[in-house]
Design an enzyme around this catalytic site. Structure first.
Site, PDB file in Angstrom:
ATOM      1  N   HIS A  37       0.838  -1.213   0.000  1.00  0.00           N
ATOM      2  CA  HIS A  37       0.000   0.000   0.000  1.00  0.00           C
ATOM      3  C   HIS A  37       0.877   1.271   0.000  1.00  0.00           C
ATOM      4  CE1 HIS A  37      -2.968   2.905   1.433  1.00  0.00           C
ATOM      5  NE2 HIS A  37      -3.895   2.000   1.488  1.00  0.00           N
ATOM      6  N   GLU A  92      -0.764   1.444  -5.448  1.00  0.00           N
ATOM      7  CA  GLU A  92      -0.550   0.208  -4.681  1.00  0.00           C
ATOM      8  C   GLU A  92      -0.486  -1.024  -5.587  1.00  0.00           C
ATOM      9  OE1 GLU A  92      -3.688   0.291  -1.687  1.00  0.00           O
ATOM     10  OE2 GLU A  92      -3.633   2.479  -1.828  1.00  0.00           O
TER      11      GLU A  92
END
Ligand code: TA6
Length: 300
Positions: free
Chosen positions: A169, A272
């Site tokens: 992330h 991400e």
């Protein structure tokens, strides 16, 4: 959990040092001829990667909190074994279990080219079993060099099929949100979280002028963040990842989050590397899956 002194004894190599925050969170600093970096043992969360003569590539909030069992705002949170909310139990932590918990450093080495490689594993624990009753092994391999290389390796040690979702992330540091575009996802379908996860198609390069929260599916391996302010491209090259999530919380949501810093949202964008939504990964018994990504800075 090993103390800082024990870690120093076991893993200190030229480019590596250890420090501890006031909340007993241990950080690992790397400083070699290519870059400096910092990795938090909680979450095996990369917090910094700054190549020599470059501005930081990974964004960290000015108001980041270092608290036990809370992911630090910024860096590269490891979302595993689920991305987003748990599919059946909303009370479970968002973005999986391992980003909020301490990993074990298993190996450090200096590679022949002078880059620094670190291996982290997530140790079994009973609490985790309550969230995830499948025997699995998960490792994070991080190489700090002219590129930042991250490999999230999963092995299904259970005797049946297991389906998981996952994401690295990553919060990227940018000159200003108005100076950037995210390129390479043209023509891809995405789920728009801000519009009931409705399916849409990306027409052009992505410009971020408001809150954006999109799961792009069946995406190519190469994406680029073009930044006219820093006069650089951040090249993102991934493998075994079919999803790319693009997120910026914008002002209202940032203010509600409380740890984004004043106008922090103007200096970051999340791109991400993931397998999420319909790109969930199904692992048969004994199967190994390695999702990896490389980041490289290209000066313009
Ligand atoms: O990846 C985007 C996202 O799923 C957003 O919806 C937002 O929730 C973000 O992750 C941050 O989540 P966190 O739990 O770290 O605040």
């Amino acid at each position: 959990m090993k103390t800082v002194d024990r870690l120093r004894k076991e893993f200190q190599v030229d480019a590596i040092s250890f420090s501890e925050t006031n909340d007993e969170i241990i950080n690992i600093e790397v400083n070699n001829k290519y870059a400096k970096a910092c990795i938090c043992l909680q979450g095996a969360q990369i917090l910094d990667w700054t190549p020599v003569n470059q501005k930081p590539v990974i964004w960290m909030s000015a108001d980041a909190l270092f608290r036990k069992n809370k992911s630090v705002r910024g860096g590269v949170p490891v979302c595993w074994p689920w991305f987003g909310d748990h599919v059946s139990n909303p009370a479970f932590p968002a973005h999986g279990y391992v980003r909020n918990n301490t990993w074990e450093l298993k190996k450090t080495e200096t590679l022949p080219d002078g880059s620094t490689r670190l291996l982290f594993i997530f140790p079994e624990n009973d609490e985790f079993k309550a969230y995830w009753p499948y025997k699995m092994k998960i490792e994070l391999h991080v190489t700090i060099g002219e590129k930042l290389q991250i490999v999230l390796k999963t092995e299904n040690l259970s005797d049946g099929d297991v389906t998981l979702t996952e994401a690295l992330h990553t919060y990227f540091n940018i000159s200003h949100i108005k100076n950037i575009s995210v390129n390479g996802l043209n023509g891809c379908q995405y789920l728009d979280k801000l519009d009931g996860y409705s399916v849409k198609e990306q027409q052009d390069n992505i410009l971020v002028k408001e809150e954006v929260d999109r799961i792009y599916i069946n995406t190519p391996d190469e994406v680029c963040i073009y930044d006219s302010g820093y006069k650089r491209n951040i090249l993102i090259n991934k493998s075994e990842s079919l999803s790319t999530i693009v997120w910026n919380p914008w002002k209202v949501k940032s203010d509600l989050m409380g740890d984004m810093g004043d106008d922090g949202y103007l200096g970051m964008v999340c791109v991400e590397t993931a397998n999420a939504a319909s790109n969930a990964v199904n692992l048969s018994a004994g199967q190994v899956h390695e999702m990896s990504v490389e980041y490289k800075v290209e000066c313009l």
